[in-house]
Design a protein around this motif. Sequence first.
Motif, PDB file in Angstrom:
ATOM      1  N   GLY A  33     -13.840  74.089 -14.138  1.00 40.83           N
ATOM      2  CA  GLY A  33     -14.798  73.453 -13.248  1.00 40.83           C
ATOM      3  C   GLY A  33     -15.990  72.796 -13.909  1.00 40.83           C
ATOM      4  N   VAL A  34     -15.981  72.676 -15.252  1.00 41.95           N
ATOM      5  CA  VAL A  34     -17.075  71.964 -15.923  1.00 41.95           C
ATOM      6  C   VAL A  34     -16.612  70.552 -16.281  1.00 41.95           C
ATOM      7  N   ASP A  76     -29.475  81.056 -17.634  1.00 46.50           N
ATOM      8  CA  ASP A  76     -28.893  79.914 -16.917  1.00 46.50           C
ATOM      9  C   ASP A  76     -27.391  79.808 -17.189  1.00 46.50           C
ATOM     10  N   LEU A  77     -27.009  80.085 -18.435  1.00 43.58           N
ATOM     11  CA  LEU A  77     -25.583  80.071 -18.784  1.00 43.58           C
ATOM     12  C   LEU A  77     -24.834  81.118 -17.978  1.00 43.58           C
ATOM     13  N   HIS A  78     -25.394  82.326 -17.892  1.00 46.96           N
ATOM     14  CA  HIS A  78     -24.763  83.388 -17.114  1.00 46.96           C
ATOM     15  C   HIS A  78     -24.668  83.018 -15.635  1.00 46.96           C
ATOM     16  N   LEU A 100     -19.263  79.378 -11.315  1.00 44.78           N
ATOM     17  CA  LEU A 100     -17.930  78.807 -11.454  1.00 44.78           C
ATOM     18  C   LEU A 100     -16.849  79.790 -11.013  1.00 44.78           C
ATOM     19  N   LEU A 101     -17.135  81.076 -11.120  1.00 43.60           N
ATOM     20  CA  LEU A 101     -16.209  82.111 -10.682  1.00 43.60           C
ATOM     21  C   LEU A 101     -16.359  82.435  -9.196  1.00 43.60           C
ATOM     22  N   GLU A 115     -30.898  79.880 -13.458  1.00 41.05           N
ATOM     23  CA  GLU A 115     -30.641  78.764 -12.550  1.00 41.05           C
ATOM     24  C   GLU A 115     -29.273  78.177 -12.899  1.00 41.05           C
ATOM     25  N   VAL A 116     -28.477  77.906 -11.878  1.00 41.40           N
ATOM     26  CA  VAL A 116     -27.171  77.283 -12.097  1.00 41.40           C
ATOM     27  C   VAL A 116     -27.382  75.857 -12.584  1.00 41.40           C
ATOM     28  N   VAL A 117     -26.677  75.485 -13.652  1.00 42.60           N
ATOM     29  CA  VAL A 117     -26.779  74.127 -14.202  1.00 42.60           C
ATOM     30  C   VAL A 117     -25.768  73.250 -13.479  1.00 42.60           C
ATOM     31  N   HIS A 118     -26.178  72.715 -12.326  1.00 43.54           N
ATOM     32  CA  HIS A 118     -25.254  71.983 -11.466  1.00 43.54           C
ATOM     33  C   HIS A 118     -24.780  70.670 -12.103  1.00 43.54           C
TER      34      HIS A 118
END
Length: 476
Positions: free
Chosen positions: A410-411, A436-438, A444-445, A469-472
């Motif tokens: 999903g990236v 943020d990575l976590h 994504l999961l 923060e999610v890196v959208h």
Amino acid sequence: MAGSCHQFTPVINRRDLLKQSAAGFGMLALADLLAGSGQIAQGANRAQNPLSPQEPHFPARAKRVIFLFMHGGPSQVDTFDYKPKLDEDDNKPLPFDKPRVFSSQTGTLLKSPWKFSQHGESGAWVSSLFPHVAKHVDDLCIINGMHGSNSRHGGALLELHTGTDTFIRPSMGSWITYGLGTENQDLPGFVTVCPSLTHGGMNNWSSAFLPAAYQGTPMGNAGTQSKDAKIPYITGKTPRDLQRMELDFLQQMNRKRLEESGPDAGLEGRINAFELAFRMQTAAPELQDVSSESEETLKLYGIDDKTTEDFGRQCLMARRFAERGVRFVQVSHSYKWDQHGGLRKDHQRNALEVDKPIAGLLADMKRLGLLEDTLILWGGEFGRTPVSQGDRDGRDHNPQGYTMWLAGGGVKGGMRYGKTDDYGYFAVEDKVHIHDLHATMLHLLGLNHEKLTYRYGGRDFRLTDVHGEVVHKILS
């Protein structure tokens, strides 16, 4: 009366009625509250089997994770973060203040000994250290603006694996299996192949205060050749039916003890571990035996070459575990990337050992259709300084700005996200912290990192604590 369909209701006194009703209504209310906050797992089987598959908070892009861990800290300015200015100003003083020195005095700017060139349709810059991985850059999302909070290996490893560098907390693999369970009930939900025993050791794959079922299952350790890294004691001489009878008797005693003692995480963990170990006897031996793989596949991972054989076998095992539904798989290249000196020789050797196996894993996962819903993560606990150490053949630790990359799951492929300064020292644009990575990995999961919590010691804990923060922008 014979043949009657009536059932007699047992007599219950007022005290028992109030007691049972109060408990029942209380549990209903508690279940509703916990379900809303993500603290309770869905699925009726979790009480009996903590690894039973669970529904995510929202539709997931990835089903599983493979983490390729480069222990020691690979240099971003020698791998995936091209800095022409560093070449131009080689041996000049850094024109701004350095952060606190970690080990010993650092010197002037040191250009990369390796040449960078552009690859793929995306034109991503990759150094000559990774010619095989470079062929797959259009599948990679290269994050050049990573940064962390700790410049020491122990703290940095704990932060990367558990989200904190100062406390014992559950590892990210444990959080993921707690949130989602696993797709294969005959295997662990979290496997770590040849993990390091230093710099935090087992705390990096521990479940800490989460139930023991969610901890990582190690195969060997950093001192074990991957061909000898097996899940231990998986085959027995006792006939299976007799073993089942013995286990049933043991479990009967364990459960009776549990009823008498009340909640006991250690005992509950042993009960579940015995059952999983029994089931694994059927699935694990065949899974650990790669002799069924074709000669073409073995060559793809570099298992026909002494230089790449060890890490190649780790990568192939990661694919086999992922293929069979294990939720989180980590393979480690330990502990080799810490070049305070000997940069030219040792970074070259390290890259030779992992480059072809990683490229083989990417190609194989894509060929099998697994890359689409598997998130692959590559990187170390930090990067390295663009200034020199020793006899201008080494670099110090640098958590201020470094590179990790993701693929699949999903990236966006063929993307570079974030930026360090002109010399590659500090993350300066679209910075991505470990938190943020976590948060992004969990997203994504299909897991909301703010809702994936566990109550312990009177408070709710989560992998990202109070951060993240999610890196959208990197999501496809």
